[in-house]
Design a protein around this motif. Structure first.
Motif, PDB file in Angstrom:
ATOM      1  N   GLU A  44       0.809  -1.220   0.000  1.00 37.32           N
ATOM      2  CA  GLU A  44       0.000   0.000   0.000  1.00 37.32           C
ATOM      3  C   GLU A  44       0.843   1.272   0.000  1.00 37.32           C
ATOM      4  OE1 GLU A  44      -3.208   0.917  -0.440  1.00 37.32           O
ATOM      5  OE2 GLU A  44      -3.350  -1.162  -1.107  1.00 37.32           O
ATOM      6  N   GLU A  45       1.890   1.282   0.797  1.00 44.29           N
ATOM      7  CA  GLU A  45       2.747   2.473   0.863  1.00 44.29           C
ATOM      8  C   GLU A  45       3.367   2.761  -0.506  1.00 44.29           C
ATOM      9  OE1 GLU A  45       6.772   4.145   3.093  1.00 44.29           O
ATOM     10  OE2 GLU A  45       6.052   2.119   3.551  1.00 44.29           O
ATOM     11  N   ALA A  46       3.877   1.714  -1.140  1.00 47.44           N
ATOM     12  CA  ALA A  46       4.481   1.888  -2.462  1.00 47.44           C
ATOM     13  C   ALA A  46       3.439   2.338  -3.478  1.00 47.44           C
ATOM     14  CB  ALA A  46       5.134   0.587  -2.923  1.00 47.44           C
ATOM     15  N   GLN A  47       2.247   1.765  -3.430  1.00 50.69           N
ATOM     16  CA  GLN A  47       1.199   2.134  -4.375  1.00 50.69           C
ATOM     17  C   GLN A  47       0.767   3.597  -4.200  1.00 50.69           C
ATOM     18  OE1 GLN A  47       0.198   0.396  -7.077  1.00 50.69           O
ATOM     19  NE2 GLN A  47       1.896  -0.900  -6.409  1.00 50.69           N
ATOM     20  N   LYS A  48       0.699   4.050  -2.952  1.00 53.34           N
ATOM     21  CA  LYS A  48       0.361   5.458  -2.706  1.00 53.34           C
ATOM     22  C   LYS A  48       1.417   6.374  -3.314  1.00 53.34           C
ATOM     23  CE  LYS A  48      -2.194   4.867   1.602  1.00 53.34           C
ATOM     24  NZ  LYS A  48      -2.149   5.014   3.057  1.00 53.34           N
ATOM     25  N   LYS A  49       2.684   6.003  -3.122  1.00 55.62           N
ATOM     26  CA  LYS A  49       3.767   6.837  -3.660  1.00 55.62           C
ATOM     27  C   LYS A  49       3.818   6.773  -5.181  1.00 55.62           C
ATOM     28  CE  LYS A  49       6.513   6.958   0.477  1.00 55.62           C
ATOM     29  NZ  LYS A  49       7.807   6.824   1.105  1.00 55.62           N
ATOM     30  N   ILE A  50       3.514   5.623  -5.735  1.00 54.33           N
ATOM     31  CA  ILE A  50       3.495   5.496  -7.197  1.00 54.33           C
ATOM     32  C   ILE A  50       2.382   6.364  -7.784  1.00 54.33           C
ATOM     33  CG2 ILE A  50       2.981   3.893  -9.094  1.00 54.33           C
ATOM     34  CD1 ILE A  50       4.536   1.742  -7.450  1.00 54.33           C
ATOM     35  N   ARG A  51       1.202   6.336  -7.157  1.00 59.19           N
ATOM     36  CA  ARG A  51       0.097   7.178  -7.634  1.00 59.19           C
ATOM     37  C   ARG A  51       0.454   8.665  -7.504  1.00 59.19           C
ATOM     38  NH1 ARG A  51      -2.860   2.984  -5.228  1.00 59.19           N
ATOM     39  NH2 ARG A  51      -3.099   4.111  -3.270  1.00 59.19           N
ATOM     40  N   ALA A  52       1.076   9.029  -6.393  1.00 58.05           N
ATOM     41  CA  ALA A  52       1.491  10.423  -6.205  1.00 58.05           C
ATOM     42  C   ALA A  52       2.530  10.809  -7.258  1.00 58.05           C
ATOM     43  CB  ALA A  52       2.061  10.619  -4.797  1.00 58.05           C
ATOM     44  N   PHE A  53       3.442   9.902  -7.553  1.00 56.92           N
ATOM     45  CA  PHE A  53       4.463  10.160  -8.562  1.00 56.92           C
ATOM     46  C   PHE A  53       3.827  10.318  -9.945  1.00 56.92           C
ATOM     47  CE2 PHE A  53       7.830   8.710 -11.540  1.00 56.92           C
ATOM     48  CZ  PHE A  53       8.733   9.728 -11.307  1.00 56.92           C
ATOM     49  N   GLN A  54       2.825   9.497 -10.251  1.00 60.27           N
ATOM     50  CA  GLN A  54       2.142   9.612 -11.537  1.00 60.27           C
ATOM     51  C   GLN A  54       1.431  10.956 -11.667  1.00 60.27           C
ATOM     52  OE1 GLN A  54      -0.110   5.965 -11.297  1.00 60.27           O
ATOM     53  NE2 GLN A  54       1.395   4.830 -12.503  1.00 60.27           N
ATOM     54  N   ARG A  55       0.802  11.405 -10.584  1.00 66.74           N
ATOM     55  CA  ARG A  55       0.163  12.725 -10.608  1.00 66.74           C
ATOM     56  C   ARG A  55       1.213  13.826 -10.811  1.00 66.74           C
ATOM     57  NH1 ARG A  55      -2.834  10.317  -6.466  1.00 66.74           N
ATOM     58  NH2 ARG A  55      -1.565  11.319  -4.867  1.00 66.74           N
ATOM     59  N   LEU A  56       2.341  13.670 -10.145  1.00 72.33           N
ATOM     60  CA  LEU A  56       3.421  14.646 -10.265  1.00 72.33           C
ATOM     61  C   LEU A  56       3.994  14.655 -11.686  1.00 72.33           C
ATOM     62  CD1 LEU A  56       4.960  16.710  -8.598  1.00 72.33           C
ATOM     63  CD2 LEU A  56       6.545  14.898  -7.944  1.00 72.33           C
TER      64      LEU A  56
END
Length: 151
Positions: A44-56
């Protein structure tokens, strides 16, 4: 009669290709890749950061259109670098990237072996620049289809 012989040769090639595919699917590299991909997908932590990175990244593309003249250019570029570094230090992401690289190497070598069996001049694309050094292009695999004069 010649048509039947060609069909049999073609069927033999297809059978051999399927055998190679089965070997790749059964390889340790593939098993590791699948496992690390599942682990990453369930982290979950990695997925949250991946989604945030995609938005960025979307924000970065918008800012990048205007380059250094965009008021948020420096801030967004810095955030992308920091987020990428943060993602790359996560164990699940590191393990997946390592497995992905091992699969890429395996597939490259299979393709290179097949290509060399046909002709030494066949180019096999790779993301690894070290594999391009041995190509026929003096600049290390230009990828322009010979327009540099290497072809």
């Amino acid at each position: 009669m010649a048509m039947i012989a060609k069909e049999l040769d073609f069927m033999g090639i297809l059978s051999s290709a399927q055998d190679i595919a089965d070997l790749i699917l059964a390889s340790d590299e593939m098993k590791t890749y699948i496992q690390t991909k599942k682990t990453l997908a369930h982290n979950e932590e990695a997925q949250k950061k991946i989604r945030a990175f995609q938005r960025l990244k979307i924000q970065h593309e918008e800012v990048d259109r205007f380059g250094k003249y965009h008021p948020d250019y420096s801030r967004v570029n810095e955030e992308v670098r920091l987020m990428r570094r943060e993602l790359q230090t996560m164990p699940a992401v590191r393990a997946f990237k390592k497995a992905e690289s091992a699969m890429d190497d395996l597939l490259y070598h299979v393709c290179r072996t097949i290509a060399d069996g046909v002709s030494d001049s066949i180019k096999v694309p790779s993301d690894n620049p070290l594999y391009q050094l041995g190509g026929s292009c003096s600049t290390g695999g230009c990828g322009t289809g010979g327009s540099c004069g290497c072809g």
